[in-house]
Write a protein that holds these residues in place. Structure first.
Motif, PDB file in Angstrom:
ATOM      1  N   GLN A   1      50.163   6.179   9.416  1.00 43.85           N
ATOM      2  CA  GLN A   1      51.275   6.630   8.571  1.00 43.85           C
ATOM      3  C   GLN A   1      50.768   7.440   7.385  1.00 43.85           C
ATOM      4  O   GLN A   1      51.351   8.468   7.011  1.00 43.85           O
ATOM      5  N   LYS A   2      49.634   6.980   6.824  1.00 48.31           N
ATOM      6  CA  LYS A   2      49.065   7.681   5.676  1.00 48.31           C
ATOM      7  C   LYS A   2      48.638   9.090   6.069  1.00 48.31           C
ATOM      8  O   LYS A   2      48.908  10.069   5.358  1.00 48.31           O
TER       9      LYS A   2
ATOM     10  N   LEU B   1      50.024  12.614   4.694  1.00 50.44           N
ATOM     11  CA  LEU B   1      49.145  13.648   4.117  1.00 50.44           C
ATOM     12  C   LEU B   1      49.318  14.965   4.848  1.00 50.44           C
ATOM     13  O   LEU B   1      49.384  16.034   4.232  1.00 50.44           O
ATOM     14  N   THR B   2      49.403  14.872   6.188  1.00 49.03           N
ATOM     15  CA  THR B   2      49.579  16.096   6.971  1.00 49.03           C
ATOM     16  C   THR B   2      50.896  16.766   6.602  1.00 49.03           C
ATOM     17  O   THR B   2      50.972  17.983   6.439  1.00 49.03           O
ATOM     18  N   GLY B   3      51.932  15.934   6.425  1.00 54.45           N
ATOM     19  CA  GLY B   3      53.255  16.463   6.053  1.00 54.45           C
ATOM     20  C   GLY B   3      53.206  17.158   4.704  1.00 54.45           C
ATOM     21  O   GLY B   3      53.787  18.237   4.521  1.00 54.45           O
ATOM     22  N   GLU B   4      52.435  16.564   3.787  1.00 57.39           N
ATOM     23  CA  GLU B   4      52.320  17.162   2.453  1.00 57.39           C
ATOM     24  C   GLU B   4      51.625  18.498   2.496  1.00 57.39           C
ATOM     25  O   GLU B   4      51.954  19.422   1.738  1.00 57.39           O
ATOM     26  N   ASP B   5      50.596  18.557   3.440  1.00 57.50           N
ATOM     27  CA  ASP B   5      49.877  19.820   3.554  1.00 57.50           C
ATOM     28  C   ASP B   5      50.818  20.906   4.068  1.00 57.50           C
ATOM     29  O   ASP B   5      50.732  22.048   3.709  1.00 57.50           O
TER      30      ASP B   5
END
Lengths: 303, 209
Positions: free
Chosen positions: A294-295, A299-303
């Protein structure tokens, strides 16, 4: 709508990760094997498994001791000993597991029939568990074959043997707790020297100095009450609180191992705890993996 | 028979066998009842004695359970006991219910010289063997002396074997020795002062008491 019976039958036929039973089998067989090797190391095989008439210690065997008929009284015990050692080594290594566990339990029982005085409750419990594992334990994969982590996660086994072993543990602790209260209520309501003092400071069994230990009466009373309390709450082993309850039991067994000369008793009991702690460890690991995934996704989504 | 049908039957069979095995283990072990002697609390005297130690309601419940134990559980256990014999798996778990009533040690002297004393590092001869879990019960039985007294000063069978083995070990470790005395020492807790309660003496060549 599924019937209650169908749900019950499903529960009884459920599967779980095979590692809890595999580790239990390895631990139980290893503990018995080490106990046997200790007897060999002390030079006692020809002493305690041979009748008095043939030069051994044993004054009385039970009628069920039959290996003396098969191999003669001088060799019946030592042969049963050698078979037990071989089968436990095979069981621990995962070689021909089911026959090894059944034959091993039979030979181990013969040692008990030959020399009943040295066959204790822990021997009976571990033989019971050997039979449960022989009937319902997972098929062993060769111990020398290295499996990938993914392959290990795929290994499944029936859940009922682990549940039955947990049930046996509950019965053992409950019986021990109830018997203490029936036979000696001073466990809970100490008036003189605490029972635990008389056990742990007994020069024949314990290793506490009886003179020094008499100053620790309050502590031993408290530990005695804690022991009974823990034993009587053993049904918690059947609940999700089992790993937490088990911490108390594990501590108690380590304490017994440190303060009493009971041989393999503590280690034999601890050998049954993979059925409690392996599933808990796997749940914890899966939870951590999920959190990590999930983390990463976040993080990928934030990128 | 196709695989689905077989799986279904095995599933139903497990639904019956698993609770049967769990129930069987419960009946055989029966926490609390397994510690009761047959006929426990069966007389008014026993019940009155129990009421001195426990509340009346507890004794009433215990009396009912003791009757159930005598009438139902014990006969069932006796019927099932042949199943337990081959694997020696009797389900009774009354573990460590009480401690020793007094301090007891076993002392071994060879030709009058003390060489072994329970839990005393100053006299360690045969300590590892005598404290091994297989032999320790025999040593404890000798120290307690109950069997000894019941058999009118005749060494019980296991004690004869133990004494002979100790004698043989003395012959090996103390060549030429002529007498080994194994003595049970008793004393009130904490056992600062202990006196000999009973002993067994063995001599060569047979070392049999």
């Amino acid at each position: 709508m599924r019937s209650s019976w169908s749900r019950w039958a499903d529960w009884c036929s459920a599967e779980e990760d095979a590692r809890s039973l595999a580790w239990t089998r390895i631990a139980v067989c290893t503990v018995i094997l080490l106990d046997m090797l200790r007897i060999f190391q002390l030079g006692l095989v020809q002493v305690i498994f041979v009748p008095f008439e043939q030069g051994g210690l044993v004054g009385r065997s039970t009628d069920a001791w039959v290996t003396d008929d098969l191999f003669g009284p001088s060799f019946g015990g030592p042969v049963a000993f050698a078979v037990t050692v071989t089968c436990m080594a095979m069981g621990a290594a995962g070689v021909f597991v089911r026959p090894a566990l059944v034959v091993g339990a039979l030979a181990y029982a013969q040692l008990g029939h030959c020399y009943p005085a040295g066959d204790r409750a822990i021997d009976r419990l571990l033989r019971t568990v050997l039979l449960v594992l022989a009937i319902g334990g997972p098929k062993a994969y060769p111990a020398w074959r290295r499996l990938s982590a993914e392959a290990k996660d795929q290994l499944r086994a029936s859940a009922w043997p682990a549940r039955l072993i947990r049930w046996l543990l509950v019965l053992v602790y409950l019986s021990a707790g109830a018997a203490k209260l029936v036979e000696q209520p001073e466990w809970l309501f100490p008036s003189g020297r605490p029972v635990l003092y008389r056990i742990l400071a007994d020069p024949l069994t314990g290793s506490l100095d009886p003179v020094r230990a008499q100053h620790w009466g309050w502590l031993l009373k408290l530990l005695g009450q804690g022991t009974v309390g823990m034993e009587l709450t053993a049904p918690l082993l059947l609940t999700p609180l089992a790993p937490l309850w088990g911490l108390g039991a594990v501590t108690m067994h380590l304490g017994i191992a440190a303060l009493m000369d009971l041989g393999m008793f503590s280690w034999g009991m601890l050998a049954l705890y993979p059925v409690v702690y392996v599933p808990a460890w796997l749940r914890l690991r899966d939870h951590r993996r999920l959190l990590a995934t999930q983390k990463r996704a976040t993080l990928t989504g934030e990128d | 028979m196709n695989a689905d049908l077989l799986h279904s039957r095995v599933r139903h069979l497990r639904g019956v066998l698993f609770p049967a095995a769990a129930a069987l283990a419960f009946v055989l072990a029966a926490p609390g009842l397994d510690a009761l002697e047959p006929g426990a609390l069966s007389t008014r005297g026993d019940q009155a004695e129990a009421r001195e130690r426990w509340p009346t309601t507890v004794v009433a419940g215990a009396t009912w359970l003791a009757r159930f134990n005598d009438a139902v559980r014990i006969p069932l256990v006796l019927q099932l006991s042949p199943l337990e014999v081959p694997f020696r798996i009797r389900q009774n778990w009354s573990l460590y219910t009480d401690g020793a009533p007094r301090a007891m040690r076993v002392e071994i002297s060879v030709d009058g010289r003390l060489v072994s004393r329970s839990e005393d590092p100053a006299y360690p001869w045969l300590a590892a063997q005598l404290r091994n879990r297989r032999i320790r019960p025999m040593v404890a039985t000798f120290a307690e002396g109950g069997v000894w007294r019941r058999q009118a000063d005749t060494a019980p069978p296991n004690t004869r074997g133990l004494a002979r083995w100790v004698g043989q070990q003395a012959e090996r470790d103390f060549p030429g020795c002529q007498q080994v005395v194994i003595a049970a020492m008793w004393g009130a807790w904490p056992g600062k002062t202990m006196t000999e309660h009973h002993r067994v003496v063995v001599t060569p060549p047979g070392w049999v008491p």
